[in-house]
Design an enzyme around this catalytic site. Structure first.
Site: not given
Ligand code: PLP
Length: 430
Positions: A144, A239, A267
């Site tokens: 994701y 990511d 995060k």
């Molecule tokens: C949480 C997450 C996102 C999205 O981040 P948001 O701040 O919710 O838009 C993208 N990539 C990864 C791997 C994530 O865990």
């Protein structure tokens, strides 16, 4: 029967907020029941509107690696608040946070702050396409990357390759250049890159998958991506929105020793405030406006409160021993969960990478989206409810991570394992 305050709050929320929540998983649809509304957080715990206290392993979905309302964070944000909430002009804190990040992840020679992980990945994809002059991107099923249109794809039926939009509202034309491969499948991505590599701008991957439950990369998977991208002239994008400053000070790239061209963060770097970032090789980042032609901007990007929160969080994490403690807590929980599951004959696969964990209720090994989805989600729902009743707040979905933080003390972990033992015993009896 009288409604709880959480139940009444959810009713009220549903009258004005779509689905009653501002992000879908919060609604508890995957586990049944109704969401608890949080009144406040304190160290490793959250307290709901009815005064129930839970040991929290959601940690705001990862950012709160220091636990709730850490004194250093409260102090730093309070000080920043008194000086004003936003200027839309540069401030020194942005440079301080960026310098911390570059020190931890040397592949990030230059970066740009944005406001969410979604914004970070969509900006990185735009930049990779501009830098390479190519349109195609490759993602892995089960990973994701936020709700970016071009990345909201699911594997097509039969032979994978071109994805289909996974949400209404995403035009097929927007995902037409998105290819989908299988996580941990080296021959699969080799074949895909042999066919499409010369038209691929970027391969984007969660270097430890955390959004299909936690699925670590098998030995050789990340190095293969590095090699295939080099051969094809494609950019490798890690990511690390979840894994950055989570699976180690140097993120997954430090942990596994593979250097991406671009990295996305979020995060933990915001410590619970809305922050994202993307960065990487200097020659690539020089393409971003104002130095280069690739447009990307943000009214609140690098916001002073968010930067103060992130900086205080990274300062605490930079202390010697912080990640060794997190790793030890993660391992202790994982081992305890494995033992409890086997004691009660509950089939499970417990994965752990640093302070990210997941217990899949699955019979066989989990290495990708297909094997993860073989998990017994109804069973997870019952386990989740059992844990909640015993004062442990887990992610309300089988396919999310459990996050340990520095605020979880040995006695919290011990109490969690007692709750897990009882909840798993209940499952085996059912
Ligand atoms: C949480 C997450 C996102 C999205 O981040 P948001 O701040 O919710 O838009 C993208 N990539 C990864 C791997 C994530 O865990």
């Amino acid at each position: 029967m009288a409604l709880t305050r959480s139940q009444r709050a959810f009713e009220a929320a549903r009258g004005v907020i779509a689905g009653g929540v501002n992000s879908p998983v919060r609604a508890f649809k995957a586990v049944g029941g109704q969401p608890v509304f949080i009144a406040r957080g304190q160290g490793p715990c959250v307290i709901d509107l009815d005064g129930n206290r839970y040991i929290d392993y959601v940690a705001s979905w990862g950012p709160l690696i220091l636990g709730h309302a850490h004194p250093a964070v409260v102090e730093a944000v309070s000080r920043a608040l008194r000086d004003g909430t936003s200027f839309g002009a540069p401030t020194e804190r942005e440079t301080h946070v960026a310098a911390r990040i570059r020190e931890a992840m040397p592949s990030i020679e230059r970066l740009r702050f944005v406001n969410s992980g979604t914004e970070a990945t969509l900006s990185a994809i735009r930049l990779a396409r501009a830098f390479t002059g190519r349109d195609r991107i490759v993602k892995f099923a089960g990973c994701y990357h936020g709700h970016v249109d071009a990345l909201l794809v699911q594997a097509g039926s039969g032979a994978m390759t071109f994805g289909r939009p996974s949400s209404p509202g995403v035009p097929a034309s927007v995902t037409a250049d998105t290819l989908v491969a299988r996580y941990n499948d080296v021959p699969g991505i080799e074949a895909l890159m042999a066919e499409h590599g010369r038209r691929v701008a970027a391969v984007i991957v969660e270097p430890v998958a955390g959004n299909m439950g936690v699925v670590p990369p098998e030995a050789g998977f990340l190095p293969a991506l590095r090699r295939l991208c080099d051969e094809a002239g494609s950019l490798l994008v890690f990511d690390e929105v979840m894994t950055g400053f989570r699976v180690g000070w140097g993120g997954a790239q430090g942990r596994y020793g593979v250097r991406p061209d671009l990295t996305t963060l979020g995060k933990v770097i915001g410590g619970g405030m809305p922050v994202g970032a993307y960065g990487g090789r200097r020659e690539i980042m020089e393409q971003v406006s104002p130095d280069g032609p690739v447009y990307q901007a943000g009214t609140l990007s690098g916001n002073p409160l968010a930067m103060a929160c992130g900086l205080a969080t990274l300062e605490v994490l930079s202390a010697p021993g912080a990640y060794e403690r997190l790793e030890a807590s993660g391992r202790r929980l994982a081992e305890g969960l494995r033992e409890a599951a086997s004691r009660h004959g509950v089939a499970s696969q417990v994965h752990q990478a640093g302070s990210m964990l997941c217990a899949f209720f699955a019979e066989g090994p989990v290495r990708d989206d297909v094997t993860a989805s073989a998990s017994d989600t109804a069973r997870y729902g019952r386990y989740f409810q059992g844990m909640l009743r015993r004062g442990v707040y887990l992610a309300p979905s089988q396919f999310e991570a459990m996050f340990v933080g520095t605020a979880h003390e040995d006695e919290d972990i011990a109490a969690t394992l007692v709750a897990a033992d009882e909840s798993l015993k209940e499952l085996s009896a059912a």
